[in-house]
Design an enzyme around this catalytic site. Structure first.
Site, PDB file in Angstrom:
ATOM      1  N   ARG A 205      57.960  64.153  77.496  1.00  0.00           N
ATOM      2  CA  ARG A 205      57.801  62.701  77.514  1.00  0.00           C
ATOM      3  C   ARG A 205      58.653  62.130  78.654  1.00  0.00           C
ATOM      4  NH1 ARG A 205      60.350  59.633  73.024  1.00  0.00           N
ATOM      5  NH2 ARG A 205      61.593  58.821  74.732  1.00  0.00           N
TER       6      ARG A 205
ATOM      7  N   HIS B 180      59.617  56.028  74.932  1.00  0.00           N
ATOM      8  CA  HIS B 180      58.737  56.118  73.762  1.00  0.00           C
ATOM      9  C   HIS B 180      57.765  54.942  73.742  1.00  0.00           C
ATOM     10  CE1 HIS B 180      57.439  55.768  69.606  1.00  0.00           C
ATOM     11  NE2 HIS B 180      58.127  54.653  69.454  1.00  0.00           N
TER      12      HIS B 180
ATOM     13  N   TYR C 193      69.866  58.471  75.370  1.00  0.00           N
ATOM     14  CA  TYR C 193      69.775  59.797  74.747  1.00  0.00           C
ATOM     15  C   TYR C 193      69.143  60.869  75.630  1.00  0.00           C
ATOM     16  CZ  TYR C 193      65.015  58.055  73.746  1.00  0.00           C
ATOM     17  OH  TYR C 193      63.745  57.539  73.849  1.00  0.00           O
TER      18      TYR C 193
END
Lengths: 326, 358
Positions: free
Chosen positions: B255, B259, B268
């Site tokens: 990814r 998100h 993160y």
């Protein structure tokens, strides 16, 4: 008018639909060779074969979820959740999915799914096997909820549920399966949202569901001996609810008691009481009485269960209190 | 009992790379097919990139980005027949484009407008599922229902790596296997569930290993290789149609974008790794493959990209020219036959709004 049991009436509604319509099938746990934990589907495997009377893994989420998918494929599935207590395992599929798909497609997708389940105390199975959870489901827009109390109604309403284009939660009561009653030769589908008045009366209306319909009728019989005339009304479907019938009855009797086996607090009866005070306030001669289980998990010990769940004597006490004769 | 293939731990690949892996060809794909796949990927990519812009401009709401997932979406969808159903998660919100769903409809969906509703049966694309893994049992049930009806159709269900931790995935996969339902379970392992890496999601060596527990084949493909995804899905579809039941396809990707538009992954994620992944992104890889094969010219590429840009320009224009939502619809779509109380609520709304509703 042949006599049949509540159990046979449930089976008959499903079998008749399956005979007439290839798109109807049933799946659930232990429903095939064993005929279901309550014996409801006995003999159906022999008649309809294993594709249409289908045992599933112990997977309530998948049973309901796959039922939704099969309904999307053009079927009219009946799924059985063995105990009402186990609907908790499928809540996401029932509440977020079955109830929402039509809405989320702008009314373009239908989910004609019937979710049959049973519950009810009176045989002391403990805290996780006999709850009455109907109040959870009537709180969800998009669902219909039926809770019939007689062989005739269970047969006609289940048939109507199978042919309803909305998801229906269909509650059967564990202790009513052996109840006998007359049913018409032919199934006569009942319109949802139409109450049945089991007994006419003048002094007080008892709105009762499931097993409590019969407890209320017993209480009414006893009350009559004491000079109190009781009308017993069974809504039969809780969502939609026949508010007009309830209000009309209360306008006649001027008093109302609501009786169900589920816990009283925050229960279905509270909604009925609210509707009655909103729509028939000026007709009321007494506060609306409520009868139901104590706010406790169902106890395992028979003597404790007997105390927690309501009986005819509790309905009678509420009737007498409401008419001022206690 | 179906033959249980051992999970192919080695990623299946068709497109070669600079490290010495040569290009392979997929049997049965014509030049027209290869270009059609490219067109699909460009359309998906353009939709995604424009959507992020539209979000920044306040023209659509929060949007789940799928940048670098175009290969697995286009590749898997291309392996289906028109009668087969697609069950998207929110990461595949625009996959309906590949089935003729107008861009305006999907943009309206993200704008929260009623014109974003579609009838799943018109496109064989289910409503977008927002709770995680919930759609897996739906796909299994639809596939089973199709089989009961004697129809040939199968179902393809998308879900992420995080979804394999959900009960619905387990129950749906097991149910599909037990019923031998014709369904393809396509796991988009992009290695992140919002901020949770796949290593914190499972101790299984690969997600495809989970398939063995359900008695179904598990295969791993390079999810950035559109042809590998296509080929693996095509085989899974063939199995499904032959009555051999479900297949688990793990499409590995990364990814390389947030998100969703509301997410800030700097808290993160390793940004260097993201940059590195972006240099390997799936559309460029496929474009390189087509050029090496001599199938794609500069003119064709420009034209396909211009067409996709036009689709989006027209799409947003159409979505934005929709009249405001009719509030009265809130009472009309939950039931096939609304309870009388809803009719009363609608009458009250009409009274308040002076009869302008419904």
């Amino acid at each position: 008018m042949p006599e049949t049991t509540y159990r046979e009436a449930v089976r008959d509604a499903m079998s008749e639909a399956m005979r007439r319509d290839e798109s109807v099938f049933i799946m659930g746990e232990d429903i095939a060779e064993m005929g279901g934990s309550m014996g409801v589907t006995q003999g159906m495997l022999d008649e309809f074969g294993p594709d249409r009377v289908r045992n599933t893994p112990i997977s309530e989420m998948a049973i309901v979820g796959a039922g939704i998918g099969a309904a999307m494929a053009g079927m009219r599935p009946i799924v059985e959740i063995m105990y009402q207590d186990f609907t908790t395992l499928a809540m996401e599929q029932i509440v977020n999915q079955a109830a929402k798909h039509r809405y989320m497609s702008g009314g373009q997708l239908k989910v004609p799914l019937t979710i049959r389940t049973q519950g009810g105390a009176g045989w002391s199975p403990g805290a996780q096997h006999a709850q009455q959870l109907e109040a959870w489901f009537v709180h969800v827009p998009g669902l219909k909820v039926a809770f019939p109390s007689t062989p005739e109604d269970v047969r006609n309403l289940l048939y109507a549920s199978i042919y309803d284009d909305n998801p229906v939660i269909f509650f059967e009561h564990r202790t009513l399966y052996g109840l006998k009653g007359d049913v018409p030769e032919e199934i006569e589908p009942v319109e949802f949202g139409k109450a049945r008045i089991h007994r006419e009366g003048e002094d007080v209306t008892v709105v009762a569901t499931g097993r409590l319909v019969h407890e209320a009728l017993a209480a009414a019989e006893e009350a009559e001996g004491e000079g109190i005339s009781v009308e017993v009304l069974d809504p039969r479907t809780l969502l939609p609810l026949d508010e007009d019938a309830i209000v009309a009855s209360v306008e006649k009797t001027n008093r109302c008691v609501v009786a169900h086996e589920a816990v009283v607090r925050m229960g279905f009866g509270a909604e009925v009481a609210a509707i009655v005070q909103e729509r028939a306030f000026d007709y009321l001669d007494a506060p609306v009485g409520r009868v139901g289980a104590k706010f406790s998990p169902l106890p395992f010990a028979p003597i404790m269960e007997e105390y927690v769940v309501p009986h005819a004597r509790d309905v009678l006490a509420a009737i007498k209190k409401t008419v001022g004769k206690n | 009992m179906a033959q249980i293939a051992a999970a192919e731990h080695e990623l299946r690949r068709v497109i070669g790379d600079a490290e010495g892996l040569g290009d392979r060809e997929v049997e049965g794909l014509s030049e027209g097919d290869l270009l059609a796949l490219y067109r699909d990927m460009i359309l998906l990519r353009t939709y995604d990139e424009r959507s992020v812009v539209y979000h920044r401009q306040g023209r659509i709401g929060t949007y789940a980005i799928y940048w670098n997932h175009e290969a697995m979406q286009a590749g898997a969808a291309y392996a289906l027949a028109d009668d087969d159903w697609i069950f998207p998660s929110y990461r595949e919100s625009a996959i309906g484009l590949l089935r003729g769903l107008p861009a305006a409809t999907i943009l309206s969906w993200w704008r929260g407008h009623p014109s974003g509703w579609w009838n799943p049966a018109d496109y064989n694309v289910a409503s977008i599922c927002v709770p995680i893994a919930t759609q897996v049992p739906h796909a299994a049930g639809l596939a089973w229902g199709k089989r009961l009806r004697g129809e040939d159709a199968c179902a393809l269900v998308f879900f992420g790596d995080g979804a394999t931790s959900e009960g619905a995935f387990h129950e749906g996969a097991n149910f599909a296997a037990v019923m031998q339902a014709p369904v393809v379970l396509l796991c988009n392992n992009n290695q992140w569930a919002i901020s949770t890496p796949v290593s914190a999601q499972t101790r299984a060596e690969t997600l495809a290993d989970k398939a063995a527990g359900y008695g179904m084949p598990g295969v791993r493909v390079d999810g950035l290789d559109v042809l590998a995804v296509y080929e693996a899905t095509r085989e899974a579809v063939e199995r499904a149609r032959a009555g051999e039941g479900p297949t688990f396809v793990e499409a590995l990707s990364y990814r390389a974008a947030p998100h969703a538009t509301a997410d800030d992954p700097t808290a993160y994620i390793d940004l260097e790794r993201v940059e590195e992944e972006r240099t390997r992104e799936c559309v460029g890889r496929y474009e390189g493959y087509l050029r090496r094969l001599g199938v794609l010219t500069d003119e064709q590429a420009e034209q396909i990209k211009a067409e996709a840009a036009d689709v989006m320009r027209e799409g947003i224009k159409a979505a934005e020219s929709e009249p405001p939502a009719d509030i009265g619809l809130v009472f009309e779509h939950a039931y096939a036959d609304p309870p009388p109380q809803l009719a009363e609520d609608l009458a009250e709304l009409r009274r308040i709004l002076g009869g302008s509703v419904g």
